[in-house]
Design a protein around this motif. Structure first.
Motif, PDB file in Angstrom:
ATOM      1  N   SER A  67       0.837  -1.194   0.000  1.00 34.54           N
ATOM      2  CA  SER A  67       0.000   0.000   0.000  1.00 34.54           C
ATOM      3  C   SER A  67       0.872   1.245   0.000  1.00 34.54           C
ATOM      4  CB  SER A  67      -0.895   0.034   1.243  1.00 34.54           C
ATOM      5  OG  SER A  67      -1.778  -1.044   1.225  1.00 34.54           O
ATOM      6  N   LEU A  68       0.427   2.240  -0.718  1.00 38.18           N
ATOM      7  CA  LEU A  68       1.101   3.537  -0.740  1.00 38.18           C
ATOM      8  C   LEU A  68       0.142   4.580  -0.202  1.00 38.18           C
ATOM      9  CD1 LEU A  68       2.611   3.441  -4.326  1.00 38.18           C
ATOM     10  CD2 LEU A  68       3.797   3.000  -2.193  1.00 38.18           C
ATOM     11  N   PHE A  69       0.658   5.499   0.532  1.00 39.55           N
ATOM     12  CA  PHE A  69      -0.149   6.598   1.028  1.00 39.55           C
ATOM     13  C   PHE A  69       0.110   7.797   0.123  1.00 39.55           C
ATOM     14  CE2 PHE A  69       0.498   3.835   4.679  1.00 39.55           C
ATOM     15  CZ  PHE A  69      -0.808   3.638   5.079  1.00 39.55           C
ATOM     16  N   ALA A  70      -0.745   7.941  -0.896  1.00 32.97           N
ATOM     17  CA  ALA A  70      -0.561   8.976  -1.909  1.00 32.97           C
ATOM     18  C   ALA A  70      -0.492  10.367  -1.281  1.00 32.97           C
ATOM     19  CB  ALA A  70      -1.678   8.915  -2.940  1.00 32.97           C
ATOM     20  N   PHE A 106      -5.446   9.985  -9.275  1.00 35.60           N
ATOM     21  CA  PHE A 106      -6.673   9.189  -9.194  1.00 35.60           C
ATOM     22  C   PHE A 106      -6.487   7.885  -8.433  1.00 35.60           C
ATOM     23  CE2 PHE A 106      -7.167  11.611 -13.179  1.00 35.60           C
ATOM     24  CZ  PHE A 106      -8.309  12.310 -12.847  1.00 35.60           C
ATOM     25  N   SER A 107      -5.352   7.676  -7.807  1.00 32.49           N
ATOM     26  CA  SER A 107      -5.022   6.436  -7.121  1.00 32.49           C
ATOM     27  C   SER A 107      -4.715   5.352  -8.161  1.00 32.49           C
ATOM     28  CB  SER A 107      -6.143   6.003  -6.183  1.00 32.49           C
ATOM     29  OG  SER A 107      -5.733   4.883  -5.433  1.00 32.49           O
ATOM     30  N   GLN A 108      -4.479   4.155  -7.711  1.00 31.38           N
ATOM     31  CA  GLN A 108      -4.144   3.037  -8.594  1.00 31.38           C
ATOM     32  C   GLN A 108      -4.820   1.772  -8.094  1.00 31.38           C
ATOM     33  OE1 GLN A 108      -2.228   3.056 -11.384  1.00 31.38           O
ATOM     34  NE2 GLN A 108      -1.951   5.249 -11.232  1.00 31.38           N
ATOM     35  N   GLY A 109      -4.869   0.774  -8.945  1.00 31.68           N
ATOM     36  CA  GLY A 109      -5.359  -0.533  -8.538  1.00 31.68           C
ATOM     37  C   GLY A 109      -6.861  -0.616  -8.427  1.00 31.68           C
ATOM     38  N   PRO A 110      -7.354  -1.590  -7.658  1.00 38.28           N
ATOM     39  CA  PRO A 110      -8.795  -1.824  -7.588  1.00 38.28           C
ATOM     40  C   PRO A 110      -9.567  -0.699  -6.892  1.00 38.28           C
ATOM     41  CG  PRO A 110      -7.623  -3.276  -6.069  1.00 38.28           C
ATOM     42  CD  PRO A 110      -6.585  -2.564  -6.890  1.00 38.28           C
ATOM     43  N   GLY A 170     -14.510   8.548 -10.254  1.00 40.46           N
ATOM     44  CA  GLY A 170     -14.736   9.624 -11.208  1.00 40.46           C
ATOM     45  C   GLY A 170     -13.608   9.831 -12.202  1.00 40.46           C
ATOM     46  N   LYS A 171     -12.634   8.926 -12.216  1.00 40.84           N
ATOM     47  CA  LYS A 171     -11.469   9.095 -13.098  1.00 40.84           C
ATOM     48  C   LYS A 171     -11.871   9.203 -14.563  1.00 40.84           C
ATOM     49  CE  LYS A 171      -7.252   6.817 -14.627  1.00 40.84           C
ATOM     50  NZ  LYS A 171      -6.356   5.665 -14.453  1.00 40.84           N
TER      51      LYS A 171
END
Length: 96
Positions: free
Chosen positions: A12-15, A66-70, A75-76
């Motif tokens: 996990s990354l904390f964007a 817009f974040s990544q993954g599932p 709204g991307k």
């Protein structure tokens, strides 16, 4: 720094934190400063200070709007379609 991550491990990354890290976005990592994305020889900070481009760090690989993954932003696709529509509208209004 490289680390081994075993197979099947969730990472996990904390964007929010990454996008405000001075190693990736400097100067003013927590300030809204759209000029950081421009290609220029010198930048003018919101304070009026002039900074050479060598001192401005903008790591585009760490920008995850817009974040990544599932769990990607719902709204991307709408946002991307809206940006395309705006560009098309601008292109129709001007002669290039």
């Amino acid at each position: 720094m490289h680390s081994f991550v075993p197979e099947e491990t969730q990472v996990s990354l904390f964007a929010y934190v990454i996008q405000r890290d001075e190693r990736f976005f400097s100067p003013l990592p927590i300030t809204f400063w759209p000029d950081r994305w421009l290609s220029q020889e010198k930048f003018i900070l919101p304070s009026g200070e002039i900074v050479p481009s060598e001192e401005v760090i903008t790591d585009r690989d760490c920008f995850i709007p817009f974040s990544q993954g599932p769990m990607v932003c719902a709204g991307k696709n709408v946002a991307l379609a809206e940006m395309r529509a705006v560009v098309c509208a601008l292109l129709q209004q001007f002669d290039f």
